[in-house]
Motif scaffolding. Structure first.
Motif, PDB file in Angstrom:
ATOM      1  N   ALA A  41      83.776 -17.678  56.735  1.00 21.70           N
ATOM      2  CA  ALA A  41      84.681 -16.534  56.878  1.00 21.70           C
ATOM      3  C   ALA A  41      84.035 -15.426  57.708  1.00 21.70           C
ATOM      4  O   ALA A  41      84.707 -14.774  58.513  1.00 21.70           O
ATOM      5  CB  ALA A  41      85.093 -16.006  55.511  1.00 21.70           C
ATOM      6  N   THR A  87      94.435 -13.076  58.738  1.00 20.60           N
ATOM      7  CA  THR A  87      94.319 -12.714  57.322  1.00 20.60           C
ATOM      8  C   THR A  87      94.517 -13.946  56.441  1.00 20.60           C
ATOM      9  O   THR A  87      93.749 -14.184  55.502  1.00 20.60           O
ATOM     10  CB  THR A  87      95.350 -11.628  56.956  1.00 20.60           C
ATOM     11  N   GLY A  88      95.547 -14.734  56.750  1.00 21.47           N
ATOM     12  CA  GLY A  88      95.808 -15.945  55.985  1.00 21.47           C
ATOM     13  C   GLY A  88      94.672 -16.947  56.055  1.00 21.47           C
ATOM     14  O   GLY A  88      94.265 -17.528  55.040  1.00 21.47           O
ATOM     15  N   CYS A  93      91.750 -15.704  53.961  1.00 23.39           N
ATOM     16  CA  CYS A  93      92.020 -15.866  52.520  1.00 23.39           C
ATOM     17  C   CYS A  93      91.919 -17.329  52.102  1.00 23.39           C
ATOM     18  O   CYS A  93      91.358 -17.636  51.039  1.00 23.39           O
ATOM     19  CB  CYS A  93      93.399 -15.322  52.171  1.00 23.39           C
ATOM     20  N   GLU A 144      89.354 -18.794  49.501  1.00 20.95           N
ATOM     21  CA  GLU A 144      90.111 -19.172  48.300  1.00 20.95           C
ATOM     22  C   GLU A 144      89.529 -18.701  46.974  1.00 20.95           C
ATOM     23  O   GLU A 144      90.053 -17.838  46.328  1.00 20.95           O
ATOM     24  CB  GLU A 144      90.254 -20.700  48.266  1.00 20.95           C
ATOM     25  N   ASN A 198      91.193 -15.631  43.155  1.00 26.25           N
ATOM     26  CA  ASN A 198      91.946 -16.678  43.829  1.00 26.25           C
ATOM     27  C   ASN A 198      92.784 -16.060  44.941  1.00 26.25           C
ATOM     28  O   ASN A 198      93.766 -15.367  44.678  1.00 26.25           O
ATOM     29  CB  ASN A 198      92.829 -17.420  42.831  1.00 26.25           C
ATOM     30  N   LEU A 199      92.390 -16.317  46.170  1.00 24.52           N
ATOM     31  CA  LEU A 199      93.076 -15.758  47.333  1.00 24.52           C
ATOM     32  C   LEU A 199      94.073 -16.737  47.946  1.00 24.52           C
ATOM     33  O   LEU A 199      94.688 -16.429  48.966  1.00 24.52           O
ATOM     34  CB  LEU A 199      92.049 -15.346  48.389  1.00 24.52           C
ATOM     35  N   TYR A 200      94.220 -17.902  47.326  1.00 26.58           N
ATOM     36  CA  TYR A 200      95.076 -18.942  47.905  1.00 26.58           C
ATOM     37  C   TYR A 200      96.518 -18.458  48.081  1.00 26.58           C
ATOM     38  O   TYR A 200      97.110 -18.634  49.145  1.00 26.58           O
ATOM     39  CB  TYR A 200      95.047 -20.215  47.057  1.00 26.58           C
ATOM     40  N   VAL A 250      97.737 -15.430  48.342  1.00 27.89           N
ATOM     41  CA  VAL A 250      97.811 -14.411  49.401  1.00 27.89           C
ATOM     42  C   VAL A 250      97.690 -15.083  50.768  1.00 27.89           C
ATOM     43  O   VAL A 250      98.450 -14.782  51.694  1.00 27.89           O
ATOM     44  CB  VAL A 250      96.704 -13.347  49.228  1.00 27.89           C
ATOM     45  N   GLY A 251      96.735 -16.001  50.874  1.00 35.29           N
ATOM     46  CA  GLY A 251      96.534 -16.704  52.144  1.00 35.29           C
ATOM     47  C   GLY A 251      97.759 -17.487  52.567  1.00 35.29           C
ATOM     48  O   GLY A 251      98.189 -17.436  53.729  1.00 35.29           O
TER      49      GLY A 251
END
Length: 177
Positions: free
Chosen positions: A35, A131-132, A135, A139, A146-148, A150-151
Motif C-alpha cells: 500500500a 482509495t478503493g 483499502c 483489508e 476491516n477495510l474491505y 469501504v474498498g
C-alpha cells in the motif's frame, strides 16, 4: 529523431512503471508495504503533472507517457487484487477496458495534435479507484480494521464513474475529431 529529456516530471512518470514489479512482488505478503508503494506511486501521478506545468517542462513524451504509466499501475493493482481474491474479475475488467478505451482515444487524438484533457469524472474515478485499491490491499492489515467494505464501495463508485467518464471522453473525442 526526437530525444527524451529526463526532467523531474519525466522521472516521476517513469518511476510509476518501474515500481510495478516491486509492488506486485511485496503486496501479497506485505500488504502495508504494498500500500505504501502504491500510495507513493499514485502521488507521483499528481506531482509529475503539477511540476511539469509549474516549471514549463510539459513534453510530448510526458503527455503520452503520463496516462499510460497511470494505467499500467492501476491495471497491475486490479490484476493483483483479482489474483489474491479481493476483487471480482468482472469489476476489474470494466475499469481496465475503460482505461484502454480512453488511452486509445487520447493517443489517436494526439496523432492529430489534439489534446483531450482530463475531465472531472475521470479525476473523481481515479480518486475513487486509488482509495478503493488501497483499502482492498490493506483489508485487515491496519489495527484489525476491516477495510474491505469501504474498498469495495469505492471500486463500485469508480466503476460507475468509469462508465460515465468513458462516455464523456468518447463524445469529446468525436466532437474534436
Amino acid at each position: 529523431m526526437t530525444t527524451v529529456r529526463l526532467n523531474i516530471p519525466t522521472i516521476l512518470t517513469l518511476s510509476r512503471i518501474f515500481v510495478i514489479p516491486v509492488f506486485i512482488y511485496i503486496t501479497p505478503t506485505h500488504p502495508v508495504w504494498g500500500a505504501v508503494v502504491f500510495g507513493l506511486a499514485s502521488i507521483t501521478d499528481f506531482l509529475d503533472g503539477y511540476l511539469a506545468r509549474r516549471s514549463g517542462q510539459i513534453t510530448r513524451f510526458g503527455i503520452i507517457m503520463d496516462p499510460i504509466a497511470d494505467k499500467f499501475l492501476v491495471i497491475s493493482a486490479f490484476i493483483l487484487l483479482v489474483d489474491i481474491g479481493s476483487l471480482s474479475m468482472w469489476l476489474a475488467t470494466i475499469i481496465i477496458v475503460r482505461e484502454f478505451l480512453v488511452t486509445t482515444l487520447r493517443v489517436v487524438a494526439l496523432t492529430k495534435d489534439i489534446v483531450i484533457a482530463s475531465e472531472l469524472g475521470g479525476k473523481l474515478k481515479t480518486t475513487a479507484q486509488i482509495t478503493g485499491i488501497l483499502c482492498l490491499i490493506l483489508e485487515n492489515s491496519l489495527f484489525d480494521i476491516n477495510l474491505y467494505g469501504v474498498g469495495l464501495a469505492m471500486i463500485w463508485i469508480a466503476v460507475v464513474l468509469a462508465v460515465v467518464s468513458a462516455v464523456q471522453y468518447t463524445i469529446g473525442f468525436w466532437k474534436k475529431i
